[in-house]
Motif scaffolding. Sequence first.
Motif, PDB file in Angstrom:
ATOM      1  N   SER A   1      15.690 106.720 -27.602  1.00  0.00           N
ATOM      2  CA  SER A   1      15.728 106.211 -28.974  1.00  0.00           C
ATOM      3  C   SER A   1      14.307 106.142 -29.534  1.00  0.00           C
ATOM      4  O   SER A   1      13.424 105.557 -28.918  1.00  0.00           O
ATOM      5  CB  SER A   1      16.347 104.815 -28.999  1.00  0.00           C
ATOM      6  N   PRO A   2      14.094 106.712 -30.708  1.00  0.00           N
ATOM      7  CA  PRO A   2      12.749 106.673 -31.280  1.00  0.00           C
ATOM      8  C   PRO A   2      12.361 105.290 -31.774  1.00  0.00           C
ATOM      9  O   PRO A   2      11.187 104.987 -31.931  1.00  0.00           O
ATOM     10  CB  PRO A   2      12.816 107.677 -32.430  1.00  0.00           C
ATOM     11  N   PHE A   3      13.351 104.427 -32.032  1.00  0.00           N
ATOM     12  CA  PHE A   3      13.024 103.093 -32.521  1.00  0.00           C
ATOM     13  C   PHE A   3      12.515 102.167 -31.427  1.00  0.00           C
ATOM     14  O   PHE A   3      11.953 101.122 -31.715  1.00  0.00           O
ATOM     15  CB  PHE A   3      14.228 102.457 -33.205  1.00  0.00           C
TER      16      PHE A   3
ATOM     17  N   LEU B   1       3.369 109.533 -28.760  1.00  0.00           N
ATOM     18  CA  LEU B   1       3.025 110.749 -28.024  1.00  0.00           C
ATOM     19  C   LEU B   1       3.795 110.814 -26.709  1.00  0.00           C
ATOM     20  O   LEU B   1       4.208 111.881 -26.273  1.00  0.00           O
ATOM     21  CB  LEU B   1       1.521 110.817 -27.771  1.00  0.00           C
ATOM     22  N   TRP B   2       4.002 109.668 -26.068  1.00  0.00           N
ATOM     23  CA  TRP B   2       4.768 109.620 -24.829  1.00  0.00           C
ATOM     24  C   TRP B   2       6.226 110.004 -25.082  1.00  0.00           C
ATOM     25  O   TRP B   2       6.866 110.610 -24.226  1.00  0.00           O
ATOM     26  CB  TRP B   2       4.683 108.225 -24.233  1.00  0.00           C
ATOM     27  N   TYR B   3       6.734 109.659 -26.261  1.00  0.00           N
ATOM     28  CA  TYR B   3       8.114 109.995 -26.607  1.00  0.00           C
ATOM     29  C   TYR B   3       8.316 111.502 -26.562  1.00  0.00           C
ATOM     30  O   TYR B   3       9.365 111.982 -26.159  1.00  0.00           O
ATOM     31  CB  TYR B   3       8.452 109.420 -27.984  1.00  0.00           C
ATOM     32  N   GLY B   4       7.311 112.263 -26.954  1.00  0.00           N
ATOM     33  CA  GLY B   4       7.342 113.704 -26.793  1.00  0.00           C
ATOM     34  C   GLY B   4       8.177 114.463 -27.796  1.00  0.00           C
ATOM     35  O   GLY B   4       8.529 115.611 -27.552  1.00  0.00           O
ATOM     36  N   GLN B   5       8.497 113.874 -28.905  1.00  0.00           N
ATOM     37  CA  GLN B   5       9.299 114.545 -29.927  1.00  0.00           C
ATOM     38  C   GLN B   5       8.436 114.693 -31.183  1.00  0.00           C
ATOM     39  O   GLN B   5       7.953 113.708 -31.732  1.00  0.00           O
ATOM     40  CB  GLN B   5      10.548 113.726 -30.227  1.00  0.00           C
ATOM     41  N   THR B   6       8.247 115.929 -31.634  1.00  0.00           N
ATOM     42  CA  THR B   6       7.389 116.149 -32.793  1.00  0.00           C
ATOM     43  C   THR B   6       8.079 115.807 -34.108  1.00  0.00           C
ATOM     44  O   THR B   6       7.424 115.376 -35.045  1.00  0.00           O
ATOM     45  CB  THR B   6       6.917 117.611 -32.848  1.00  0.00           C
ATOM     46  N   LYS B   7       9.375 115.989 -34.164  1.00  0.00           N
ATOM     47  CA  LYS B   7      10.105 115.706 -35.405  1.00  0.00           C
ATOM     48  C   LYS B   7      10.102 114.200 -35.669  1.00  0.00           C
ATOM     49  O   LYS B   7      10.564 113.414 -34.857  1.00  0.00           O
ATOM     50  CB  LYS B   7      11.535 116.216 -35.299  1.00  0.00           C
ATOM     51  N   GLY B   8       9.570 113.823 -36.826  1.00  0.00           N
ATOM     52  CA  GLY B   8       9.531 112.417 -37.213  1.00  0.00           C
ATOM     53  C   GLY B   8       8.363 111.636 -36.646  1.00  0.00           C
ATOM     54  O   GLY B   8       8.335 110.405 -36.762  1.00  0.00           O
ATOM     55  N   PHE B   9       7.379 112.318 -36.054  1.00  0.00           N
ATOM     56  CA  PHE B   9       6.240 111.623 -35.444  1.00  0.00           C
ATOM     57  C   PHE B   9       5.499 110.766 -36.465  1.00  0.00           C
ATOM     58  O   PHE B   9       5.217 109.591 -36.217  1.00  0.00           O
ATOM     59  CB  PHE B   9       5.277 112.640 -34.815  1.00  0.00           C
ATOM     60  N   ILE B  10       5.190 111.346 -37.623  1.00  0.00           N
ATOM     61  CA  ILE B  10       4.439 110.619 -38.649  1.00  0.00           C
ATOM     62  C   ILE B  10       5.247 109.430 -39.152  1.00  0.00           C
ATOM     63  O   ILE B  10       4.702 108.332 -39.339  1.00  0.00           O
ATOM     64  CB  ILE B  10       4.070 111.559 -39.818  1.00  0.00           C
ATOM     65  N   LEU B  11       6.529 109.612 -39.358  1.00  0.00           N
ATOM     66  CA  LEU B  11       7.377 108.526 -39.850  1.00  0.00           C
ATOM     67  C   LEU B  11       7.451 107.379 -38.843  1.00  0.00           C
ATOM     68  O   LEU B  11       7.318 106.204 -39.219  1.00  0.00           O
ATOM     69  CB  LEU B  11       8.777 109.053 -40.152  1.00  0.00           C
ATOM     70  N   ARG B  12       7.642 107.706 -37.577  1.00  0.00           N
ATOM     71  CA  ARG B  12       7.719 106.657 -36.550  1.00  0.00           C
ATOM     72  C   ARG B  12       6.373 105.941 -36.388  1.00  0.00           C
ATOM     73  O   ARG B  12       6.334 104.711 -36.259  1.00  0.00           O
ATOM     74  CB  ARG B  12       8.141 107.258 -35.213  1.00  0.00           C
ATOM     75  N   THR B  13       5.294 106.693 -36.402  1.00  0.00           N
ATOM     76  CA  THR B  13       3.974 106.082 -36.265  1.00  0.00           C
ATOM     77  C   THR B  13       3.664 105.205 -37.474  1.00  0.00           C
ATOM     78  O   THR B  13       3.149 104.092 -37.330  1.00  0.00           O
ATOM     79  CB  THR B  13       2.896 107.165 -36.090  1.00  0.00           C
ATOM     80  N   ALA B  14       3.989 105.702 -38.666  1.00  0.00           N
ATOM     81  CA  ALA B  14       3.754 104.905 -39.872  1.00  0.00           C
ATOM     82  C   ALA B  14       4.597 103.631 -39.873  1.00  0.00           C
ATOM     83  O   ALA B  14       4.108 102.564 -40.278  1.00  0.00           O
ATOM     84  CB  ALA B  14       4.063 105.744 -41.107  1.00  0.00           C
TER      85      ALA B  14
END
Length: 96
Positions: free
Chosen positions: A10-12, A58-71
Amino acid sequence: MSEPALAPRSPFGGVVIVWGAALLAAIAIGIFVPAEWRVQWLIVGFGGAVLLSFALQLWYGQTKGFILRTAASVTGALLLLGVVSAGFALAALVPA
């Protein structure tokens, strides 16, 4: 026979971990740091939250949505530390 693909993490989870770490840092700063140094340490805590956010995403390893999750991680940590900082300011106004 091929193996089934595992469900992605889960990205959250990373977002919530950063928020929790920011809350714990704010509580620790409120308990252990003298009042005249709290603002500086809250800034250090926010810097740690930013670094933790990048590391977890970065550990999650998924490029899609990286900026959104980090923001989302960084913005939530900033708002949380801001609310705690406002609480410290209001508590300083109350006579002891």
